[in-house]
Design an enzyme around this catalytic site. Sequence first.
Site, PDB file in Angstrom:
ATOM      1  N   SER A 203       1.068  -1.592  -0.083  1.00 51.64           N
ATOM      2  CA  SER A 203       0.348  -0.285   0.018  1.00 51.64           C
ATOM      3  C   SER A 203       1.008   1.741  -0.289  1.00 51.64           C
ATOM      4  CB  SER A 203      -1.035   0.161   0.914  1.00 51.64           C
ATOM      5  OG  SER A 203      -0.454  -0.111   1.814  1.00 51.64           O
ATOM      6  N   GLY A 281       1.097   1.974  -6.505  1.00 48.53           N
ATOM      7  CA  GLY A 281       2.410   2.129  -6.264  1.00 48.53           C
ATOM      8  C   GLY A 281       2.658   3.087  -7.990  1.00 48.53           C
ATOM      9  N   THR A 285       7.836  -0.068 -10.736  1.00 43.83           N
ATOM     10  CA  THR A 285       7.701  -1.182  -9.990  1.00 43.83           C
ATOM     11  C   THR A 285       6.349  -1.909 -10.094  1.00 43.83           C
ATOM     12  OG1 THR A 285       7.988   0.643  -7.868  1.00 43.83           O
ATOM     13  CG2 THR A 285       7.696  -1.691  -7.256  1.00 43.83           C
ATOM     14  N   GLU A 309      -2.785  -0.162  -9.408  1.00 39.27           N
ATOM     15  CA  GLU A 309      -2.967   1.080  -9.295  1.00 39.27           C
ATOM     16  C   GLU A 309      -2.014   1.763  -9.308  1.00 39.27           C
ATOM     17  OE1 GLU A 309      -6.137   3.573  -6.674  1.00 39.27           O
ATOM     18  OE2 GLU A 309      -4.482   4.710  -7.382  1.00 39.27           O
ATOM     19  N   CYS A 343      -3.781  10.094  -6.486  1.00 38.28           N
ATOM     20  CA  CYS A 343      -3.370   9.649  -8.113  1.00 38.28           C
ATOM     21  C   CYS A 343      -4.046  10.853  -8.622  1.00 38.28           C
ATOM     22  CB  CYS A 343      -3.898   8.399  -8.171  1.00 38.28           C
ATOM     23  SG  CYS A 343      -5.288   8.471  -7.311  1.00 38.28           S
TER      24      CYS A 343
END
Length: 556
Positions: A203, A281, A285, A309, A343
Amino acid sequence: NGKYLLLPSMLLALYWLRWQHRSVVEVTNEPILEFKQGSPERAALQKALNNLKGKTEAIPCMVGGEEVWTSDIRYQLSPFNHSHKVAKFCYADKDLLNKAINAALAVRKEWDLRPIQDRAQIFFKAADMLSGPRRAEVLAKAMIGQGKTVIQAEIDAAAELIDFFRFNAKYAVELESSQPLSVPSSTNSMVYRGLEGFVAAVSPFNFTAIGGNLAGTPALMGNVVLWKPSDTALLSSFAVYRILLEAGLPPNVIQFVPADGPVFGDTVTSSEYFCGLNFTGSVPTFKRLWKQVSENLDRYRTFPRLAGECGGKNFHFVHSSADVPSVVNGTLRSAFEYSGQKCSACSRLYAPDSLWPQIKEKLLEEHGKIKVGDPAQDFGTFFSAVIDDKSFARIKKWLQHAKTSPNLSILAGGNCDDTVGYFIEPCIVESKDPKDPIMEEEIFGPVLTVFVYPEKQYKEILQLIDTTSPYGLTGAVFAQDKNVIQEARKLLRNAAGNFYINDKSTGAVVAQQPFGGSRASGERPGSPHYLLRWTSPQAIKETHVPLRDWKYAYML
Ligand SMILES: *[C@@H]1O[C@H](CO)[C@@H](O)[C@H](O)[C@H]1NC(C)=O
Ligand SMILES: *[C@@H]1O[C@H](CO)[C@@H](O)[C@H](O)[C@H]1NC(C)=O
Ligand SMILES: *[C@@H]1O[C@H](CO)[C@@H](O)[C@H](O)[C@H]1NC(C)=O
Ligand SMILES: *[C@@H]1O[C@H](CO)[C@@H](O)[C@H](O)[C@H]1NC(C)=O
Ligand SMILES: *[C@@H]1O[C@H](CO)[C@@H](O)[C@H](O)[C@H]1NC(C)=O
């Protein structure tokens, strides 16, 4: 006498049944409190903030139901005062992560067999605790630890997290009641099993709600989870974890394991029992993890599910028929709230030359009133420092780029200062080049870039917006002209998973604007179909008619 007791006990039984099935009863969005002067919620919050002053909470790893410390000690710093260490924690190493995997797997079968009603109750209870007695504590921790203002903490750590818990619990129970057709000769049913293995949840710092949900949703669906919270959101993440335990989540269902990203990624993806990743993230990654999974594919007992996401480059498109105040105030909120570290934050604005002078004047006027500071001391703060030194350095580079590039001019802001906290002024840049990197790449900071276009060329601009960045998360169109709105909806169909008309690009509410996402942004949670990702449905047919033959009629 018995008959006098009968009625009350029947009522009681009915009430009990209804309570057991209360998710069938409507669930509504948690109201957002206002924290006005003199309100009880404000007093409670202030008290909770005072409790955290100068404190450092020790946060262990939680593995196998026990508090575990390793020697790799770390600290979480308050973004707006980095000399305040808000949490002391440790990284789980490879060994401890493997222990966590085994401890989780040991309770998997039992947890998966628990009726969904039972599992859902835990999440309803956690939501009630967050909504009532634990609200102030979690908000204060998100404010001090993640640099949120009162309202940003409230919409995240209270409202959204409570909504995630309640709506997902409701969706999960409803899913159970969606059953196939049965016919006289057979009874058919669907069982929604948890995945056979463990789910890894990674997270981000920016939403406390995401942490709770990333780990919580798979658990709700009968999975066991390794939760790697963000280093810069430990204080609030651990509070949420404890609330889940107090609400009745068995200790081993979610293992709480702060860790170095690559160590965590390598360890979980090399276990044969790895069966899912719920990730929020960066694109690199997520791609790295996906590649690791594909390299290890032969090891796994099941095909892992990967949900990610990954950010955005969200736009506000302004047509000449737009309502200017909505554009101005919507853009200020979207671009600068929580320092643009959402985001969904707007970071590119396309304005027609006809309206631009008006928009610019108001934008700059209001910009001058924005207060950046310590959100716990001064509730008039609009946003606070960015999360850490890495973010600060990255955004500073963008400011440098804006100062030195001939195509860019800074209209307001542009300064930053990290002596006390990681403070960056809200910055508005004008670009002559619609393809400058500042218009294409995610910045994740309080930087808004404007491109002014000739009013008549709005169709070309819509096409340009669609092709400018690799992301497809959110976007907004401001126009009063209905035809323009229709055109924009068509041309930008794939450019945003959350599309807004005459509203800012941020602020999606669970169950109202179930979150979307496309292209490099990946997918986003918020609707019932996300639950299906964490379940492995099993169809069961029970036949009532004995089979008395193996030949078919046409063969005779
Ligand atoms: C920052 O935190 C430190 C340590 O808790 C404290 O001594 C100091 O007064 C704080 N500074 C500000 C500006 O709040
Ligand atoms: C993955 O995490 C998100 C939080 O970002 C959560 O809302 C969502 O439900 C999770 N996805 C699934 C498929 O459970
Ligand atoms: C925007 O909001 C401010 C303060 O919240 C208000 O004073 C102003 O009139 C609004 N409209 C415009 C165009 O800025
Ligand atoms: C949160 O931050 C991460 C980066 O750490 C980003 O990828 C993600 O899109 C953000 N999510 C939300 C909901 O703001
Ligand atoms: C400035 O923008 C033009 C296009 O408008 C572009 O051709 C040029 O390369 C840009 N210059 C720099 C230094 O980015």
